[in-house]
Scaffold this motif. Structure first.
Motif, PDB file in Angstrom:
ATOM      1  N   UNK A  92      -1.993  -0.689  10.425  1.00  0.00           N
ATOM      2  CA  UNK A  92      -2.301  -0.473   9.013  1.00  0.00           C
ATOM      3  C   UNK A  92      -1.004  -0.257   8.246  1.00  0.00           C
ATOM      4  N   UNK A  93      -0.956  -0.778   7.042  1.00  0.00           N
ATOM      5  CA  UNK A  93       0.240  -0.638   6.218  1.00  0.00           C
ATOM      6  C   UNK A  93      -0.174  -0.382   4.774  1.00  0.00           C
ATOM      7  N   UNK A  94       0.700   0.214   4.028  1.00  0.00           N
ATOM      8  CA  UNK A  94       0.409   0.572   2.642  1.00  0.00           C
ATOM      9  C   UNK A  94       1.570   0.171   1.744  1.00  0.00           C
ATOM     10  N   UNK A  95       1.605  -1.087   1.302  1.00  0.00           N
ATOM     11  CA  UNK A  95       2.662  -1.485   0.373  1.00  0.00           C
ATOM     12  C   UNK A  95       2.603  -0.637  -0.889  1.00  0.00           C
ATOM     13  N   UNK A  96       3.771  -0.416  -1.457  1.00  0.00           N
ATOM     14  CA  UNK A  96       3.903   0.482  -2.602  1.00  0.00           C
ATOM     15  C   UNK A  96       4.999  -0.085  -3.494  1.00  0.00           C
ATOM     16  N   UNK A  97       4.700  -0.329  -4.743  1.00  0.00           N
ATOM     17  CA  UNK A  97       5.683  -0.852  -5.687  1.00  0.00           C
ATOM     18  C   UNK A  97       6.174   0.302  -6.549  1.00  0.00           C
ATOM     19  N   UNK A  98       7.360   0.802  -6.232  1.00  0.00           N
ATOM     20  CA  UNK A  98       7.910   1.950  -6.962  1.00  0.00           C
ATOM     21  C   UNK A  98       8.346   1.477  -8.345  1.00  0.00           C
ATOM     22  N   UNK A  99       7.811   2.103  -9.364  1.00  0.00           N
ATOM     23  CA  UNK A  99       8.152   1.757 -10.736  1.00  0.00           C
ATOM     24  C   UNK A  99       7.166   0.809 -11.386  1.00  0.00           C
ATOM     25  N   UNK A 100       6.222   0.301 -10.629  1.00  0.00           N
ATOM     26  CA  UNK A 100       5.238  -0.615 -11.187  1.00  0.00           C
ATOM     27  C   UNK A 100       3.917  -0.468 -10.473  1.00  0.00           C
ATOM     28  N   UNK A 101       2.968  -1.260 -10.874  1.00  0.00           N
ATOM     29  CA  UNK A 101       1.640  -1.243 -10.273  1.00  0.00           C
ATOM     30  C   UNK A 101       1.202  -2.679 -10.018  1.00  0.00           C
ATOM     31  N   UNK A 121      -0.155   1.732  -4.930  1.00  0.00           N
ATOM     32  CA  UNK A 121      -0.153   1.590  -3.473  1.00  0.00           C
ATOM     33  C   UNK A 121      -1.467   0.951  -3.083  1.00  0.00           C
ATOM     34  N   UNK A 122      -1.424   0.046  -2.121  1.00  0.00           N
ATOM     35  CA  UNK A 122      -2.661  -0.557  -1.655  1.00  0.00           C
ATOM     36  C   UNK A 122      -2.673  -0.583  -0.140  1.00  0.00           C
ATOM     37  N   UNK A 123      -3.865  -0.682   0.430  1.00  0.00           N
ATOM     38  CA  UNK A 123      -4.063  -0.606   1.865  1.00  0.00           C
ATOM     39  C   UNK A 123      -4.301  -2.001   2.430  1.00  0.00           C
TER      40      UNK A 123
END
Length: 144
Positions: A92-101, A121-123
């Motif tokens: 499982x991973x959770x990408x995360x865009x710091x500063x944006x959505x 952040x999404x799963x």
């Protein structure tokens, strides 16, 4: 028919990036140093022992440390819409865009499904894939 938002309206993008997330299982010797081998396949027995722990020794993106940094960073201009496809994760991973959505996010890997919206952040389940679209509204460094 192309990508659609949650209301069936077409979504376009200016550029796309692929992020492959790989786990490696490299064995260590009794001194804690990583082992190396003369030929491919020679490590098979040691690999099986290391992989049986389900704890990778290394997790990298696009096959190498630093593959998405410096001059290899994913870049976009203000106003551009970018599609980021994230795949190959074994866990499982959770990408995360710091500063944006993620303006539009497909966490399940199915573009036929309506996307979620506004996620920072999404799963993504192990063995699956996901994608997100984001339009860059101001200059800055957006770490992924």
């Amino acid at each position: 028919d192309g990508l659609k938002d949650g209301h069936g309206k077409p979504i376009t993008y200016d550029r796309a990036y692929y992020v492959g997330e790989q786990d490696y299982y490299i064995s260590k010797n009794e001194d804690g140093e990583y082992l190396s081998y003369e030929t491919p396949g020679e490590d098979f027995a040691d690999f099986l022992t290391a992989a049986a722990t389900l704890t990778p020794s290394h997790v990298v993106f696009n096959g190498a440390v630093g593959a998405l940094t410096g001059d290899k960073a994913m870049k976009a201009n203000v106003g551009e819409t970018v599609l980021i496809i994230h795949a190959q994760a074994n866990r499982d991973t959770r990408p995360h865009l710091i500063g944006g959505h993620g303006d539009h996010v497909w966490g399940s890997g199915s573009f036929a499904d309506a996307p979620q919206s506004g996620l920072e952040t999404w799963f993504i389940a192990g063995g699956s894939a996901g994608a997100a679209i984001y339009t860059f509204r101001q200059p800055g460094l957006y770490a992924y």
